[in-house]
Design a protein around this motif. Structure first.
Motif, mmCIF file in Angstrom:
data_model
loop_
_atom_site.group_PDB
_atom_site.id
_atom_site.type_symbol
_atom_site.label_atom_id
_atom_site.label_comp_id
_atom_site.label_asym_id
_atom_site.label_seq_id
_atom_site.Cartn_x
_atom_site.Cartn_y
_atom_site.Cartn_z
ATOM 1 N N LYS A 171 23.471 2.406 -11.334
ATOM 2 C CA LYS A 171 24.532 3.527 -12.010
ATOM 3 C C LYS A 171 25.676 3.272 -12.164
ATOM 4 C CE LYS A 171 21.822 8.154 -11.520
ATOM 5 N NZ LYS A 171 21.673 8.369 -12.872
ATOM 6 N N ARG A 172 26.456 2.616 -11.015
ATOM 7 C CA ARG A 172 27.799 2.193 -11.103
ATOM 8 C C ARG A 172 27.809 0.730 -11.630
ATOM 9 N NH1 ARG A 172 27.016 2.910 -5.288
ATOM 10 N NH2 ARG A 172 27.582 0.600 -5.181
ATOM 11 N N CYS A 193 19.027 -1.520 -7.243
ATOM 12 C CA CYS A 193 19.180 -0.181 -6.663
ATOM 13 C C CYS A 193 19.025 -0.170 -5.255
ATOM 14 C CB CYS A 193 18.069 0.677 -7.512
ATOM 15 S SG CYS A 193 17.657 2.144 -6.828
ATOM 16 N N SER A 194 19.794 0.158 -4.416
ATOM 17 C CA SER A 194 20.006 -0.067 -3.211
ATOM 18 C C SER A 194 18.747 1.200 -2.425
ATOM 19 C CB SER A 194 21.245 0.365 -2.770
ATOM 20 O OG SER A 194 21.826 -0.863 -2.821
ATOM 21 N N ALA A 195 18.727 2.163 -3.174
ATOM 22 C CA ALA A 195 17.714 3.289 -2.915
ATOM 23 C C ALA A 195 16.372 2.731 -2.671
ATOM 24 C CB ALA A 195 17.794 4.498 -3.568
ATOM 25 N N ILE A 196 15.900 2.119 -3.426
ATOM 26 C CA ILE A 196 14.525 1.510 -3.674
ATOM 27 C C ILE A 196 14.378 0.672 -2.725
ATOM 28 C CG2 ILE A 196 12.892 0.392 -5.013
ATOM 29 C CD1 ILE A 196 14.158 1.159 -7.614
ATOM 30 N N GLY A 197 13.316 1.173 -1.707
ATOM 31 C CA GLY A 197 13.219 0.340 -0.563
ATOM 32 C C GLY A 197 13.992 0.681 0.997
ATOM 33 N N GLY A 198 14.924 1.772 0.356
ATOM 34 C CA GLY A 198 15.751 2.327 1.451
ATOM 35 C C GLY A 198 15.052 3.696 1.929
ATOM 36 N N VAL A 199 15.857 4.560 2.491
ATOM 37 C CA VAL A 199 15.741 6.061 3.018
ATOM 38 C C VAL A 199 15.647 6.815 1.693
ATOM 39 C CG1 VAL A 199 16.181 7.925 4.174
ATOM 40 C CG2 VAL A 199 16.506 5.538 5.224
ATOM 41 N N THR A 200 14.669 7.211 1.203
ATOM 42 C CA THR A 200 14.288 7.948 -0.120
ATOM 43 C C THR A 200 13.985 9.472 0.097
ATOM 44 O OG1 THR A 200 12.179 7.092 -0.217
ATOM 45 C CG2 THR A 200 14.056 5.828 -1.276
ATOM 46 N N ARG A 201 13.937 10.070 1.185
ATOM 47 C CA ARG A 201 13.901 11.520 1.125
ATOM 48 C C ARG A 201 14.819 12.270 0.338
ATOM 49 N NH1 ARG A 201 14.442 16.404 3.675
ATOM 50 N NH2 ARG A 201 12.767 17.545 4.422
ATOM 51 N N LEU A 238 9.668 12.196 -10.028
ATOM 52 C CA LEU A 238 9.357 12.130 -11.484
ATOM 53 C C LEU A 238 10.391 11.680 -12.188
ATOM 54 C CD1 LEU A 238 7.542 15.851 -11.434
ATOM 55 C CD2 LEU A 238 6.266 13.474 -11.592
ATOM 56 N N GLY A 239 10.332 11.182 -13.267
ATOM 57 C CA GLY A 239 11.351 10.599 -14.233
ATOM 58 C C GLY A 239 12.113 9.564 -13.809
ATOM 59 N N THR A 240 11.596 8.801 -12.855
ATOM 60 C CA THR A 240 12.452 7.501 -12.270
ATOM 61 C C THR A 240 11.909 6.291 -13.096
ATOM 62 O OG1 THR A 240 10.594 7.318 -10.872
ATOM 63 C CG2 THR A 240 12.014 8.634 -10.088
ATOM 64 N N SER A 241 12.514 5.374 -12.869
ATOM 65 C CA SER A 241 12.331 4.092 -13.272
ATOM 66 C C SER A 241 12.563 2.860 -12.503
ATOM 67 C CB SER A 241 13.081 3.888 -14.514
ATOM 68 O OG SER A 241 14.520 3.589 -14.270
ATOM 69 N N GLU A 242 12.220 1.670 -12.852
ATOM 70 C CA GLU A 242 12.259 0.536 -11.861
ATOM 71 C C GLU A 242 13.876 0.248 -11.549
ATOM 72 O OE1 GLU A 242 10.388 -2.927 -13.571
ATOM 73 O OE2 GLU A 242 8.309 -2.115 -12.905
ATOM 74 N N ALA A 243 14.596 1.008 -12.233
ATOM 75 C CA ALA A 243 16.228 0.687 -12.172
ATOM 76 C C ALA A 243 16.891 1.802 -11.369
ATOM 77 C CB ALA A 243 16.664 0.573 -13.619
ATOM 78 N N CYS A 244 16.174 2.848 -11.130
ATOM 79 C CA CYS A 244 16.769 4.145 -10.250
ATOM 80 C C CYS A 244 15.915 5.209 -10.210
ATOM 81 C CB CYS A 244 17.966 4.663 -11.453
ATOM 82 S SG CYS A 244 18.966 6.092 -10.616
ATOM 83 N N GLY A 288 15.239 5.116 -17.441
ATOM 84 C CA GLY A 288 14.844 4.125 -18.028
ATOM 85 C C GLY A 288 15.603 2.735 -17.405
ATOM 86 N N ALA A 289 16.111 1.834 -18.453
ATOM 87 C CA ALA A 289 16.759 0.653 -18.130
ATOM 88 C C ALA A 289 18.128 0.659 -18.101
ATOM 89 C CB ALA A 289 16.373 -0.345 -19.080
ATOM 90 N N THR A 290 18.639 1.864 -18.286
ATOM 91 C CA THR A 290 20.089 2.110 -18.524
ATOM 92 C C THR A 290 20.475 3.497 -17.650
ATOM 93 O OG1 THR A 290 19.821 3.346 -20.640
ATOM 94 C CG2 THR A 290 20.363 1.112 -20.568
ATOM 95 N N PRO A 291 20.149 3.404 -16.278
ATOM 96 C CA PRO A 291 20.729 4.673 -15.533
ATOM 97 C C PRO A 291 22.181 4.912 -15.390
ATOM 98 C CG PRO A 291 20.175 2.967 -14.250
ATOM 99 C CD PRO A 291 19.787 2.233 -15.409
ATOM 100 N N ASP A 292 22.815 3.958 -15.927
ATOM 101 C CA ASP A 292 24.333 4.390 -16.186
ATOM 102 C C ASP A 292 24.679 5.313 -17.091
ATOM 103 O OD1 ASP A 292 23.543 1.855 -17.587
ATOM 104 O OD2 ASP A 292 25.605 1.906 -18.178
ATOM 105 N N ARG A 293 23.772 5.482 -18.092
ATOM 106 C CA ARG A 293 23.976 6.394 -19.197
ATOM 107 C C ARG A 293 23.334 7.603 -19.002
ATOM 108 N NH1 ARG A 293 22.242 7.188 -24.941
ATOM 109 N NH2 ARG A 293 24.301 8.448 -25.844
ATOM 110 N N GLU A 294 23.905 8.645 -18.299
ATOM 111 C CA GLU A 294 23.061 9.841 -17.988
ATOM 112 C C GLU A 294 23.248 11.237 -19.007
ATOM 113 O OE1 GLU A 294 25.494 10.578 -14.616
ATOM 114 O OE2 GLU A 294 24.363 9.399 -13.065
#
Length: 245
Positions: free
Chosen positions: A132-133, A139-147, A152-158, A194-200
């Motif tokens: 996003k930045r 994506c630091s969140a993937i594999g981190g603490v994600t509670r 839903l609506g996620t992607s491999e990027a965010c 999607g592949a462009t999480p920086d565009r919200e």
């Protein structure tokens, strides 16, 4: 915080022209932008102050529906008698969304444009990888603490979540976002990562939210907004224990 230039727009057209400049960001209530600037996420070259634009804080409700100006305060909309009677879920979503101090400062347009509260997104010093930045940084969140992250609506990027309450009610009632020369259904205004999480948001450089319209309907008039969150669960548990439930 990065040094920036300050520009006070005196008309919507001036705000649009300024918003099209590279590195320009709009300043209304400031409850999101200032926070993000303090933590190093938002780094505007120019802050374009739109708080004094006349007419953008109007709230009108008639038999056709509601028209809410982008600069109307969350508290003003939540407490508006006609909004409470004809769109109760909108009122309830707003007063449950934040503290009284924030509701008195934050604007409706800014509420729609608020960004995720993902702690990885908001801590660039410790988590430099964030799509996003910085697109394609990871994506630091993937594999981190994600509670508390999205399921839903996620992607491999965010996997961050959108934090707003109002948008949920607006989607349910087929609201429209007014961008001056263009109108966008609120359901299309918010973009999946999607592949462009920086565009919200489906807003282009030089566009400014001027209003939100909500069509009248029987469903809207008979609606309610139910928010389930940890804090309410804890409060209920404490109250139950106090009365011996």
């Amino acid at each position: 915080m990065k040094d920036f230039s300050y520009l006070r727009a005196n008309s919507v057209d001036a705000a649009r022209q300024a918003a099209a400049l590279p590195g320009a960001m709009l300043l209304a209530g400031g409850t999101t932008l200032v926070d993000l600037a303090k933590c190093g996420v938002a780094e505007p070259d120019t802050m374009v102050d739109i708080t004094h634009l006349k007419g953008l804080d109007r709230i009108t409700v008639d038999d056709g529906g509601a028209m809410i100006g982008a600069l109307a305060k969350m508290s003003s909309v939540a407490d508006h008698a006609a909004i409470k009677s004809r769109f109760p879920a909108v009122s309830e979503a707003l007063w449950q969304a934040a503290s009284a101090q924030l509701r008195n400062m934050a604007t409706i347009g800014g509420n729609l444009m608020q960004r995720t509260r993902c702690p990885y997104f908001r801590d660039p010093a410790n988590f430099p990888a964030c799509n996003k930045r910085t697109p394609r940084s990871g994506c630091s969140a993937i594999g981190g603490v994600t509670r508390g992250h999205a399921v839903l609506g996620t992607s491999e990027a965010c996997i961050a979540t959108y934090p707003g309450d109002l948008a949920t009610a607006l989607v349910a009632f087929d609201a429209t976002v007014h961008l001056g020369d263009r109108q966008v259904a609120v359901d299309d205004f918010f973009l999946l990562p999607g592949a462009t999480p920086d565009r919200e948001h489906a807003i282009a450089p030089g566009e400014v939210i001027t209003a939100i319209s909500i069509p009248a309907s029987a469903a809207a008039q008979r609606s309610t907004y139910l928010k389930i969150r940890d804090r309410q669960s804890y409060e209920f548990a404490a109250a139950s224990a106090a009365v011996g439930i």
